[in-house]
Design an enzyme around this catalytic site. Structure first.
Site, PDB file in Angstrom:
ATOM      1  N   LEU A   1      64.774 -24.828 -40.115  1.00 35.78           N
ATOM      2  CA  LEU A   1      65.539 -25.982 -40.576  1.00 35.78           C
ATOM      3  C   LEU A   1      66.625 -26.196 -39.536  1.00 35.78           C
ATOM      4  CD1 LEU A   1      65.706 -25.137 -44.351  1.00 35.78           C
ATOM      5  CD2 LEU A   1      64.901 -27.310 -43.450  1.00 35.78           C
ATOM      6  N   SER A   2      66.569 -27.308 -38.829  1.00 37.58           N
ATOM      7  CA  SER A   2      67.461 -27.536 -37.696  1.00 37.58           C
ATOM      8  C   SER A   2      68.916 -27.593 -38.147  1.00 37.58           C
ATOM      9  CB  SER A   2      67.094 -28.835 -36.993  1.00 37.58           C
ATOM     10  OG  SER A   2      65.784 -28.767 -36.479  1.00 37.58           O
TER      11      SER A   2
END
Length: 387
Positions: free
Chosen positions: A92-93
């Site tokens: 998850l950036s």
């Protein structure tokens, strides 16, 4: 981890985004979308934390506080969600990067969007929140990730299609779109991404190891051009050549026990290589395969440079009054290439990262500085070149 605890972490992230100026002024919808679709709704029950030596699992059922702390560890922190061969293969950036890239997309309700690299589905969800039901198609090469994303998107009540395909090699899953949003880094833009976008549409993607770019497709569809939007580091295309290892161990592996083939004094203090990100970006443009690491000791900053193959260089600070030393070995003089690029950047007036852009055509791609007609560097070629 109770819903109340997660609510508190979401609120703190919102406040930190505001404190850091990370909520884009031109896209106020993003703050609303983050609140409506929090990242914990798209996180798997196992995350991975780097302890300095290895990635260790954080299971929500075993350590809910540690899991949530990793997921909400800061505006600039990604959360690792998958490993392959003991290296991260999905995440998850970082919240700031997600917001910055979606702001660069200039997304409007009704736009048709191709989201490439679904991962856990969070960015596809945010794009769907803005574009509307049935307006986002997302492509994921990993069947397990695609299945996971489908369940989370459905749980969020979103009408978002997820297809299993290689977004780099297979091309778009349908007709023309208004926007392409890629979540993994490529060095060169696949031409299929350009042909998938209507004239005037935009492509936002991470470029190589540093930075993301927004391209606009020309009216005739035969090129796409645009500016660098910011700095961010993303995982690379799984089927592309592996991105260079940026650890000191990788430098050691390239150098081995070789003695320097050249040794000379230089008149440049290595210190700016440690913290001047505009300089580092310029070097990334001009010598794209140079991996640069820095460290400090009592004499100052030292730099270790390698190309991931056979060539290496060390720029070593020495005691006061003694000029730094440049040591090099291998088929290339990669240290000289970096110093030449550094001098060129100074001759150009020390431009910042936002003064660079990229042009893509069917036959070639290049980076440029100051504008499409300014100095240029071919993408996919090692040699420094000024147009």
């Amino acid at each position: 981890m109770s819903d109340e605890d997660l609510t508190g972490r979401r609120a703190r992230l919102d406040a930190e985004m505001e404190q850091h100026g990370a909520w884009p002024a031109d896209s106020p919808w993003l703050r609303e979308a983050f609140a409506a679709l929090p990242r914990d709704g798209f996180a798997p029950d196992r995350l991975w934390r780097w302890d300095g030596w290895a990635y260790l699992p954080l299971d929500r059922a075993v350590d809910p506080d540690g899991w949530a702390g990793e997921l909400y560890s800061g505006v600039y922190a990604a959360a690792i969600t998958q490993l392959a061969d003991d290296r991260p293969s999905s995440s998850l950036s970082a919240p700031f990067a997600v917001a910055d890239m979606l702001d660069s997309l200039r997304l409007e309700p009704g736009h048709q969007v191709w989201d490439i690299g679904t991962g856990q589905g969070w960015t596809a969800a945010l794009a769907s929140w803005r574009a509307g039901p049935g307006r986002v198609v997302s492509t994921e090469v990993d069947e397990r990730l695609a299945a996971f994303a489908r369940t989370r998107l459905a749980a969020a009540g979103l009408d978002t299609e997820v297809t299993v395909a290689d977004g780099t090699a297979d091309g778009p899953p349908g007709g023309l779109v208004d926007r392409v949003h890629a979540t993994y880094a490529v060095e060169a833009v696949p031409w299929s991404w350009v042909t998938a976008v209507r004239p005037g549409g935009r492509i936002v993607y991470p470029w190589g190891r540093l930075g993301h770019v927004a391209l606009t497709v020309a009216d005739d569809g035969q090129s796409a051009t645009g500016w660098v939007q910011g700095l961010a580091q993303f995982m690379g295309d799984r089927h592309a050549p592996a991105q260079p290892n940026t650890s000191i161990a990788a430098y050691t592996a390239v150098r081995g026990d070789a003695e320097p083939e050249t040794r000379r004094k230089v008149d440049r203090d290595p210190a700016p290589l440690d913290d001047d990100w505009d300089l580092r970006f310029a070097l990334r443009v001009a010598v794209p395969d140079a991996v640069l690491l820095t460290g400090r000791d009592e004499d100052g900053v030292n730099a270790w440079i390698h190309d991931g193959h056979q060539s290496w260089a060390t720029l070593t600070s020495r005691s006061a009054g003694s000029p730094p030393l440049l040591l090099q070995g291998g088929p290339r003089r990669i240290g000289d290439e970096v110093l030449a690029a550094w001098a060129q950047w100074e001759d150009l007036g020390r431009p910042d990262r936002y003064d660079y852009g990229i042009t893509v055509t069917p036959a070639a791609q290049w980076a440029w500085q100051g504008g499409p007609d300014g100095p240029r560097w071919a993408i996919g070629e090692r040699a420094l070149r000024v147009g």
